[in-house]
Design a protein around this motif. Structure first.
Motif, PDB file in Angstrom:
ATOM      1  N   VAL A   1      64.259 -81.373  -1.402  1.00 17.46           N
ATOM      2  CA  VAL A   1      63.042 -81.145  -2.192  1.00 17.46           C
ATOM      3  C   VAL A   1      62.555 -79.752  -1.810  1.00 17.46           C
ATOM      4  O   VAL A   1      62.160 -79.525  -0.674  1.00 17.46           O
ATOM      5  CB  VAL A   1      61.967 -82.209  -1.889  1.00 17.46           C
ATOM      6  N   PHE A   2      62.646 -78.808  -2.753  1.00 21.62           N
ATOM      7  CA  PHE A   2      62.406 -77.419  -2.356  1.00 21.62           C
ATOM      8  C   PHE A   2      61.114 -76.828  -2.919  1.00 21.62           C
ATOM      9  O   PHE A   2      60.698 -75.742  -2.531  1.00 21.62           O
ATOM     10  CB  PHE A   2      63.606 -76.539  -2.721  1.00 21.62           C
ATOM     11  N   ALA A   3      60.452 -77.523  -3.829  1.00 18.68           N
ATOM     12  CA  ALA A   3      59.202 -77.011  -4.385  1.00 18.68           C
ATOM     13  C   ALA A   3      58.483 -78.142  -5.105  1.00 18.68           C
ATOM     14  O   ALA A   3      59.031 -79.225  -5.302  1.00 18.68           O
ATOM     15  CB  ALA A   3      59.477 -75.862  -5.359  1.00 18.68           C
ATOM     16  N   GLU A   4      57.243 -77.863  -5.492  1.00 24.25           N
ATOM     17  CA  GLU A   4      56.492 -78.816  -6.309  1.00 24.25           C
ATOM     18  C   GLU A   4      56.094 -78.115  -7.601  1.00 24.25           C
ATOM     19  O   GLU A   4      55.763 -76.923  -7.608  1.00 24.25           O
ATOM     20  CB  GLU A   4      55.248 -79.296  -5.564  1.00 24.25           C
ATOM     21  N   ASP A   5      56.178 -78.849  -8.694  1.00 19.62           N
ATOM     22  CA  ASP A   5      55.909 -78.291 -10.014  1.00 19.62           C
ATOM     23  C   ASP A   5      54.819 -79.102 -10.693  1.00 19.62           C
ATOM     24  O   ASP A   5      54.550 -80.238 -10.314  1.00 19.62           O
ATOM     25  CB  ASP A   5      57.199 -78.346 -10.860  1.00 19.62           C
ATOM     26  N   ALA A   6      54.201 -78.496 -11.680  1.00 19.36           N
ATOM     27  CA  ALA A   6      53.259 -79.213 -12.535  1.00 19.36           C
ATOM     28  C   ALA A   6      53.676 -78.978 -13.982  1.00 19.36           C
ATOM     29  O   ALA A   6      54.122 -77.894 -14.331  1.00 19.36           O
ATOM     30  CB  ALA A   6      51.844 -78.701 -12.294  1.00 19.36           C
ATOM     31  N   THR A   7      53.557 -80.003 -14.803  1.00 18.65           N
ATOM     32  CA  THR A   7      53.863 -79.866 -16.222  1.00 18.65           C
ATOM     33  C   THR A   7      52.578 -79.500 -16.961  1.00 18.65           C
ATOM     34  O   THR A   7      51.567 -80.187 -16.834  1.00 18.65           O
ATOM     35  CB  THR A   7      54.430 -81.181 -16.790  1.00 18.65           C
ATOM     36  N   ALA A   8      52.646 -78.396 -17.701  1.00 21.17           N
ATOM     37  CA  ALA A   8      51.489 -77.925 -18.463  1.00 21.17           C
ATOM     38  C   ALA A   8      51.616 -78.337 -19.920  1.00 21.17           C
ATOM     39  O   ALA A   8      52.716 -78.316 -20.484  1.00 21.17           O
ATOM     40  CB  ALA A   8      51.392 -76.395 -18.359  1.00 21.17           C
ATOM     41  N   PHE A   9      50.496 -78.689 -20.530  1.00 23.21           N
ATOM     42  CA  PHE A   9      50.456 -78.997 -21.958  1.00 23.21           C
ATOM     43  C   PHE A   9      49.779 -77.835 -22.662  1.00 23.21           C
ATOM     44  O   PHE A   9      48.679 -77.425 -22.278  1.00 23.21           O
ATOM     45  CB  PHE A   9      49.724 -80.318 -22.202  1.00 23.21           C
ATOM     46  N   ILE A  10      50.470 -77.291 -23.655  1.00 25.61           N
ATOM     47  CA  ILE A  10      49.996 -76.065 -24.294  1.00 25.61           C
ATOM     48  C   ILE A  10      49.739 -76.281 -25.786  1.00 25.61           C
ATOM     49  O   ILE A  10      50.410 -77.086 -26.437  1.00 25.61           O
ATOM     50  CB  ILE A  10      50.998 -74.906 -24.094  1.00 25.61           C
ATOM     51  N   VAL A  11      48.752 -75.545 -26.288  1.00 23.13           N
ATOM     52  CA  VAL A  11      48.451 -75.529 -27.719  1.00 23.13           C
ATOM     53  C   VAL A  11      48.255 -74.079 -28.136  1.00 23.13           C
ATOM     54  O   VAL A  11      48.178 -73.174 -27.292  1.00 23.13           O
ATOM     55  CB  VAL A  11      47.178 -76.350 -28.054  1.00 23.13           C
ATOM     56  N   HIS A  12      48.183 -73.841 -29.435  1.00 22.14           N
ATOM     57  CA  HIS A  12      47.935 -72.494 -29.948  1.00 22.14           C
ATOM     58  C   HIS A  12      46.557 -72.024 -29.492  1.00 22.14           C
ATOM     59  O   HIS A  12      45.620 -72.825 -29.384  1.00 22.14           O
ATOM     60  CB  HIS A  12      48.017 -72.503 -31.476  1.00 22.14           C
ATOM     61  N   LYS A  13      46.433 -70.730 -29.211  1.00 23.52           N
ATOM     62  CA  LYS A  13      45.178 -70.198 -28.652  1.00 23.52           C
ATOM     63  C   LYS A  13      43.981 -70.446 -29.573  1.00 23.52           C
ATOM     64  O   LYS A  13      42.837 -70.516 -29.117  1.00 23.52           O
ATOM     65  CB  LYS A  13      45.314 -68.693 -28.387  1.00 23.52           C
ATOM     66  N   GLU A  14      44.211 -70.589 -30.897  1.00 23.65           N
ATOM     67  CA  GLU A  14      43.099 -70.744 -31.837  1.00 23.65           C
ATOM     68  C   GLU A  14      42.670 -72.201 -32.036  1.00 23.65           C
ATOM     69  O   GLU A  14      41.683 -72.467 -32.719  1.00 23.65           O
ATOM     70  CB  GLU A  14      43.471 -70.122 -33.193  1.00 23.65           C
ATOM     71  N   LEU A  15      43.393 -73.130 -31.439  1.00 20.32           N
ATOM     72  CA  LEU A  15      42.990 -74.534 -31.582  1.00 20.32           C
ATOM     73  C   LEU A  15      41.717 -74.778 -30.765  1.00 20.32           C
ATOM     74  O   LEU A  15      41.677 -74.451 -29.581  1.00 20.32           O
ATOM     75  CB  LEU A  15      44.105 -75.474 -31.102  1.00 20.32           C
TER      76      LEU A  15
END
Length: 256
Positions: free
Chosen positions: A74-88
């Motif tokens: 186990v070499f790192a920890e990650d997070a999953t990001a949820f993205i939308v268009h900047k204008e939403l």
């Protein structure tokens, strides 16, 4: 080294830096998803599988049946990001609403925002560890209408160009990319409508284990390849390696 698209850019940069220091070391790296990396180990086509998920019970059984011993790093920890268009007009979202969007129950942004647009989902293929991770965390099946993209970069480009898009990517891909962050918005996640919303690119949040979609990143290594792989693993765990991991938007996880 094959596998996780979440890890591939970091792995390439770590390998480039290590081979500068050790000219005798040679490594070929490709992505394609965690499942592909694990299958490559089973088939003798890789020494290291990058994976953004643990081995499934079925995979453990397959290794056992083939008499293949592996070591887990186990070499790192990650997070999953949820993205939308900047204008939403949306900055944060709760888990129930997010699940209903991704499984297709909520089909139009007008149900939760002032914008009347049909929702387009940008996701990963089923071989992706991130796909499995999100599905399990939300306890959903993805909508059949979800677009299956080959990697993080493709999802980001899709959402950049689509005002009605929503997608999920490794936070490391967007944490230190000012160009991406001007075209998309990273949603803060809250467990329910009245709880605090947390961002996946806030180090304090991750270090305190407050973000719902954070996870360890794995490297599975063939035991018979361990001696030739170990110097590279040691480099990843060195101060220089840890610094590179953090610069890519990931977080250091101590050995347990």
């Amino acid at each position: 080294m094959k596998g996780s698209d979440t890890e591939v850019n970091l792995a390439v940069n770590l390998a480039e830096k290590y081979t500068e220091m050790n000219k005798d070391f040679s490594i070929a790296i490709s992505g394609g998803g965690s499942g592909l990396g694990i299958t490559s180990l089973l088939n003798g086509q890789a020494d290291i599988a990058n994976s953004s998920r643990p081995l499934s019970d079925e995979e453990i059984e397959q290794f056992k049946n083939k008499g293949i011993e592996i070591k887990t790093v186990v070499f790192a920890e990650d997070a999953t990001a949820f993205i939308v268009h900047k204008e939403l007009p949306l900055d944060e979202i709760d888990l129930e609403t997010l699940g209903k969007i991704l499984d297709g129950k909520i089909k139009n942004w007008s149900e939760i925002t002032s914008q009347n647009l049909p929702i387009n989902i940008y996701g990963r293929q089923s071989s992706s560890g991130t796909h499995s991770f999100v599905k399990k965390k939300l306890k959903i099946e993805f909508s059949n209408a979800a677009k299956e993209m080959t990697g993080n970069a493709q999802i980001i480009e899709g959402v950049k160009a689509d005002k009605s898009g929503i997608g999920y990517v490794g936070a490391g891909y967007v944490a230190h990319d000012p160009a991406a962050n001007t075209a998309i918005k990273i949603l803060k996640i809250k467990e329910n409508p009245t709880s605090i919303a947390y961002s996946p690119i806030d180090a304090n949040t991750i270090n305190s284990s407050l973000y719902f979609f954070q996870r360890p990143l794995y490297q599975f290594v063939l035991a018979e390849s361990w001696e030739k792989v170990k110097p590279f693993i040691d480099f990843e765990k060195s101060e220089k390696g840890k610094k590179m991991i953090e610069e890519h938007g990931y977080y250091i996880i101590e050995d347990k």
